[in-house]
Design a protein around this motif. Structure first.
Motif, PDB file in Angstrom:
ATOM      1  N   ARG A 153      43.007  38.802  49.060  1.00  0.00           N
ATOM      2  CA  ARG A 153      42.575  40.190  49.124  1.00  0.00           C
ATOM      3  C   ARG A 153      42.932  40.788  50.493  1.00  0.00           C
ATOM      4  N   ILE A 154      43.236  42.067  50.495  1.00  0.00           N
ATOM      5  CA  ILE A 154      43.673  42.735  51.716  1.00  0.00           C
ATOM      6  C   ILE A 154      42.572  42.689  52.764  1.00  0.00           C
ATOM      7  N   ASP A 161      43.361  37.486  42.551  1.00  0.00           N
ATOM      8  CA  ASP A 161      43.879  37.104  41.245  1.00  0.00           C
ATOM      9  C   ASP A 161      45.377  37.386  41.163  1.00  0.00           C
ATOM     10  N   GLY A 162      46.046  36.650  40.284  1.00  0.00           N
ATOM     11  CA  GLY A 162      47.471  36.866  40.095  1.00  0.00           C
ATOM     12  C   GLY A 162      48.246  35.563  40.077  1.00  0.00           C
ATOM     13  N   GLN A 163      49.530  35.691  39.882  1.00  0.00           N
ATOM     14  CA  GLN A 163      50.422  34.540  39.793  1.00  0.00           C
ATOM     15  C   GLN A 163      51.412  34.542  40.972  1.00  0.00           C
ATOM     16  N   ASP A 181      47.365  42.407  39.168  1.00  0.00           N
ATOM     17  CA  ASP A 181      46.915  43.720  38.707  1.00  0.00           C
ATOM     18  C   ASP A 181      46.436  44.613  39.839  1.00  0.00           C
ATOM     19  N   SER A 182      46.361  44.097  41.047  1.00  0.00           N
ATOM     20  CA  SER A 182      45.863  44.898  42.170  1.00  0.00           C
ATOM     21  C   SER A 182      46.686  44.591  43.418  1.00  0.00           C
ATOM     22  N   PRO A 183      46.679  45.513  44.388  1.00  0.00           N
ATOM     23  CA  PRO A 183      47.386  45.225  45.647  1.00  0.00           C
ATOM     24  C   PRO A 183      46.788  43.987  46.315  1.00  0.00           C
ATOM     25  N   ILE A 216      52.372  36.937  56.514  1.00  0.00           N
ATOM     26  CA  ILE A 216      51.635  37.779  55.576  1.00  0.00           C
ATOM     27  C   ILE A 216      52.374  39.096  55.382  1.00  0.00           C
ATOM     28  N   VAL A 217      52.528  39.503  54.116  1.00  0.00           N
ATOM     29  CA  VAL A 217      53.124  40.793  53.798  1.00  0.00           C
ATOM     30  C   VAL A 217      52.298  41.424  52.676  1.00  0.00           C
ATOM     31  N   ARG A 218      52.088  42.735  52.756  1.00  0.00           N
ATOM     32  CA  ARG A 218      51.310  43.425  51.739  1.00  0.00           C
ATOM     33  C   ARG A 218      52.206  43.838  50.575  1.00  0.00           C
TER      34      ARG A 218
END
Length: 266
Positions: A153-154, A161-163, A181-183, A216-218
């Motif tokens: 999470r940011i 969540d995610g792959q 599904d989210s940034p 780290i990259v957003r």
């Protein structure tokens, strides 16, 4: 200078025992090494030997690593004898170093969040470390490890969540696919050493402020391809200086040849 140094040292060392056949020839027989991949990072008492597995290792090979990798290692407790219980300080250090596996000389205490992958005799590691066949080794997977690359999470430490999948992993290029599904912030558990740049979906972008060990990259919601490329400035400077030097040598050689053909002035 290096040749002269080795020549001198070679005559001073008198305690070397020649092993025949060489133990390095047994490396491919290691049953422990077969359980490690290039995207793993293993914590072991002898990083020099574990570097031969193809996986990353802590401590780095031959001590030839940036200082950031040693700050945590130097304060890390000796867990390899199985006498140190798991606590939050150890968890923090393992997260900092991005450790995915642990190779120990004795079983870890039961409160460690690990999965035992293999224990027993290893055809390469036992002769390498001079251990008796009845002194087993233990290879664990560290279960809280989210992977060499993961989403979080940011501006938080929580896993998002995610792959995430690593499509390519080499010393100079790492390609990662991420979908969510989210940034989120995509973390690669490697040092952000000068010379690394990053692209998201083919477009250059900036990295987030570096941690001790982590790039780290957003990224936005959806599916993205993140590509890390290593182009050290020192390499290009070296090529430039070397090219200029060769050009000057060529010019000096041509001038010298011209003088020899024409002879000295009357």
């Amino acid at each position: 200078v290096i040749f002269a140094e080795y020549l001198f040292v070679g005559h001073q060392v008198q305690y070397v025992t020649i092993v025949d056949p060489p133990i390095i020839g047994l490396r491919d027989q290691s049953t422990f090494f077969r359980l490690l991949t290039p995207t793993d990072r293993d914590l072991a008492i002898d990083g020099n030997t574990l570097a031969l597995s193809g996986a990353a290792c802590v401590p780095p090979y031959l001590g030839m690593g940036p200082a950031e990798y040693y700050k945590t290692w130097e304060s890390f407790p000796n867990i390899f004898t199985g006498a140190v219980p798991y606590d939050e300080s150890i968890a923090q250090m393992l997260r900092t170093m991005g450790v995915s596996h642990l190779l120990t000389l004795a079983p870890l205490p039961t409160n460690w969040p690990v999965e035992l992958l293999r224990s027993g005799y290893d055809p390469f590691l036992h002769p390498r470390w001079g251990r008796s066949p009845d002194e087993p080794l233990y290879l664990y997977r560290y279960q809280p490890h989210p992977g060499r690359a993961y989403r979080k999470r940011i501006d938080q430490d929580e896993i998002a969540d995610g792959q995430v999948s690593i499509r390519e992993f080499s010393p100079h290029r790492v390609v990662i696919e991420s979908e969510g599904d989210s940034p989120a912030e995509l973390v690669l558990s490697d040092l952000l050493f000068p010379g690394w740049s990053v692209k998201v979906d083919g477009k250059e972008t900036t990295t987030q402020p570096k941690t001790s060990v982590g790039r780290i990259v957003r990224i936005d919601a959806g599916k993205h391809v993140v590509e890390w490329i290593y182009h050290p400035r020192s390499l290009w400077m070296g090529l430039l200086v070397g090219g200029v030097g060769l050009a000057l040598v060529a010019i000096a050689w041509r001038l010298w040849q011209g003088i020899n053909r024409t002879g000295p002035p009357a």
